[in-house]
Design a protein around this motif. Structure first.
Motif, short mmCIF file in Angstrom:
data_model
loop_
_atom_site.label_atom_id
_atom_site.label_comp_id
_atom_site.label_asym_id
_atom_site.label_seq_id
_atom_site.Cartn_x
_atom_site.Cartn_y
_atom_site.Cartn_z
N ALA A 1 0.83 -1.21 0.00
CA ALA A 1 0.00 0.00 0.00
C ALA A 1 0.86 1.26 0.00
O ALA A 1 0.56 2.24 -0.69
N LEU A 2 1.96 1.22 0.76
CA LEU A 2 2.86 2.38 0.80
C LEU A 2 3.55 2.57 -0.54
O LEU A 2 3.83 3.70 -0.96
N GLY A 3 3.80 1.46 -1.23
CA GLY A 3 4.48 1.52 -2.53
C GLY A 3 3.68 2.23 -3.60
O GLY A 3 4.22 2.58 -4.66
N LYS A 4 2.38 2.47 -3.34
CA LYS A 4 1.55 3.19 -4.31
C LYS A 4 1.81 4.69 -4.27
O LYS A 4 1.36 5.43 -5.15
N LEU A 5 2.47 5.16 -3.21
CA LEU A 5 2.72 6.60 -3.09
C LEU A 5 3.80 7.02 -4.07
O LEU A 5 4.72 6.25 -4.35
N PRO A 6 3.70 8.25 -4.59
CA PRO A 6 4.70 8.69 -5.56
C PRO A 6 6.08 8.83 -4.90
O PRO A 6 6.19 9.36 -3.79
N GLY A 7 7.09 8.33 -5.58
CA GLY A 7 8.45 8.45 -5.06
C GLY A 7 8.78 7.42 -3.99
O GLY A 7 9.86 7.46 -3.41
N VAL A 8 7.86 6.51 -3.71
CA VAL A 8 8.12 5.47 -2.70
C VAL A 8 8.25 4.12 -3.41
O VAL A 8 7.27 3.58 -3.91
N GLY A 9 9.48 3.61 -3.48
CA GLY A 9 9.72 2.31 -4.08
C GLY A 9 9.63 1.23 -3.02
O GLY A 9 9.25 1.50 -1.88
N GLU A 10 9.99 0.00 -3.39
CA GLU A 10 9.84 -1.11 -2.46
C GLU A 10 10.74 -0.93 -1.23
O GLU A 10 10.34 -1.22 -0.11
N ARG A 11 11.98 -0.46 -1.46
CA ARG A 11 12.91 -0.29 -0.34
C ARG A 11 12.39 0.71 0.67
O ARG A 11 12.40 0.47 1.88
N THR A 12 11.94 1.88 0.18
CA THR A 12 11.43 2.92 1.08
C THR A 12 10.17 2.42 1.78
O THR A 12 10.00 2.62 2.98
N ALA A 13 9.31 1.75 1.03
CA ALA A 13 8.07 1.23 1.61
C ALA A 13 8.39 0.26 2.75
O ALA A 13 7.77 0.31 3.82
N THR A 14 9.39 -0.60 2.53
CA THR A 14 9.78 -1.57 3.56
C THR A 14 10.30 -0.85 4.79
O THR A 14 9.93 -1.15 5.93
N ARG A 15 11.15 0.16 4.55
CA ARG A 15 11.72 0.92 5.65
C ARG A 15 10.61 1.60 6.45
O ARG A 15 10.59 1.58 7.69
N LEU A 16 9.67 2.23 5.75
CA LEU A 16 8.57 2.93 6.42
C LEU A 16 7.71 1.95 7.21
O LEU A 16 7.30 2.22 8.33
N ALA A 17 7.42 0.79 6.60
CA ALA A 17 6.56 -0.20 7.26
C ALA A 17 7.20 -0.68 8.56
O ALA A 17 6.53 -0.75 9.60
N PHE A 18 8.49 -0.99 8.52
CA PHE A 18 9.14 -1.47 9.74
C PHE A 18 9.30 -0.35 10.76
O PHE A 18 9.28 -0.59 11.96
#
Lengths: 197, 197
Positions: free
Chosen positions: B11-28
């Motif tokens: 779900a976070l990966g749908k945000l603009p400028g947020v790739g899988e790595r950033t999404a993972t970092r944000l989720a954790f």
């Protein structure tokens, strides 16, 4: 009364690396996008803390108990990879080159931040070793001061139990060029150099 | 069954400028942080599309109808700043140097993307002008192809109604240095040079 958009900007601003400008941009993006995107994210956030528990064996985050890795009989039970965080398990799993099990400490020793052994899942690891089974602990804590200190502490604690203790190798990353490498990594790579076959 | 953390990363990966790595970092990050942060964000996202409506006068996003700016009698009703997006209203409001009202088009003309006048809030602006009141329209659409085309279209449409039509000035940004300025901005600044008093 704060408007919903201001509330969202404020909430997004709590994320690491997201300042007011980025939060504003994200909020207006979500507003312009389909409702489904906001709804999915909202649901996923609501579920996060509600549905996630810690595995009673390895302390990794899980929905089932014990977790899928701990209950997978095809994975070697005598080999345990000790990591700091659940995200480290994800990182090691992605390599597809580890067939053992894990233990998640949920942090690293850091006296300055007041984090001692009792704040980590060390007791739980000790229990696993006392039950027998594990024959090798791979200490895969981070390669920084806290991670190294934690590995050193654990090795002193568990060596007397007659278990093999190893540490991840340090050195040049694959594809790394010496020119751009930091001095301490290069020093480690020199120190831990190995015979070529 | 997808785990809550994977669902959140997705779900976070749908945000603009947020790739899988950033999404993972944000989720954790969210997993490690207090529940309150996830809960606030989840609530704000849920409210976003539910509580926000468009003002019946200026088409800006609002909770009340008409919006706070349109119902503020201290703001000049004869001066309307026409912008593309609600975020542009926020940007102009931040300058504290505009005391008129707004009209939000919700986009700009873009034939390539199939966006014509009927997809923008042009009809609503025409209604406001017909009701009398507005004496000047400041066309504050973006300074790009679509924004310029939209401004040109609106000026042709509204000039016959006897209303004054102006456009935001183009030129060197305050604090800008010629050396680092792009050629088209510099060309505009030259073309629109003004007498010094």
């Amino acid at each position: 009364m704060t408007s919903p958009i201001d509330k969202l900007i404020y909430a997004l601003g709590k994320l690491p690396g997201v300042g007011e400008r980025t939060a504003t941009r994200l909020a207006f993006f979500l507003l312009k996008s389909s409702k489904q995107i906001s709804r999915d994210l909202s649901e996923a956030l609501k579920d996060l803390h509600e549905k996630i528990k810690l595995c009673q064996v390895c302390c990794n985050i899980t929905q089932e108990n014990p977790c899928r890795i701990c209950s997978d009989t095809r994975r070697e039970a005598h080999l345990i990879c000790v990591v700091e965080e659940p995200s480290d398990v994800t990182a090691v799993e992605k390599t597809s080159s580890f067939r053992g099990r894990y233990h998640v400490l949920h942090g690293a020793l850091s006296p300055l931040d007041g984090i001692g052994p009792d704040d980590l899942k060390v007791k739980e690891l000790l229990e696993r070793l006392k039950d027998g089974g594990p024959k090798e602990l791979i200490l895969a804590t981070n390669s920084n001061v806290e991670g190294d200190a934690t590995a050193f502490y654990l090795s002193r604690l568990f060596k007397p139990l007659g278990v093999r203790i190893t540490r991840l190798a340090s050195g040049i990353p694959v594809g790394g060029e010496l020119e751009y490498l930091d001095a301490s990594t290069l020093a480690k790579a020199l120190e831990q150099r190995r015979e070529m076959s």
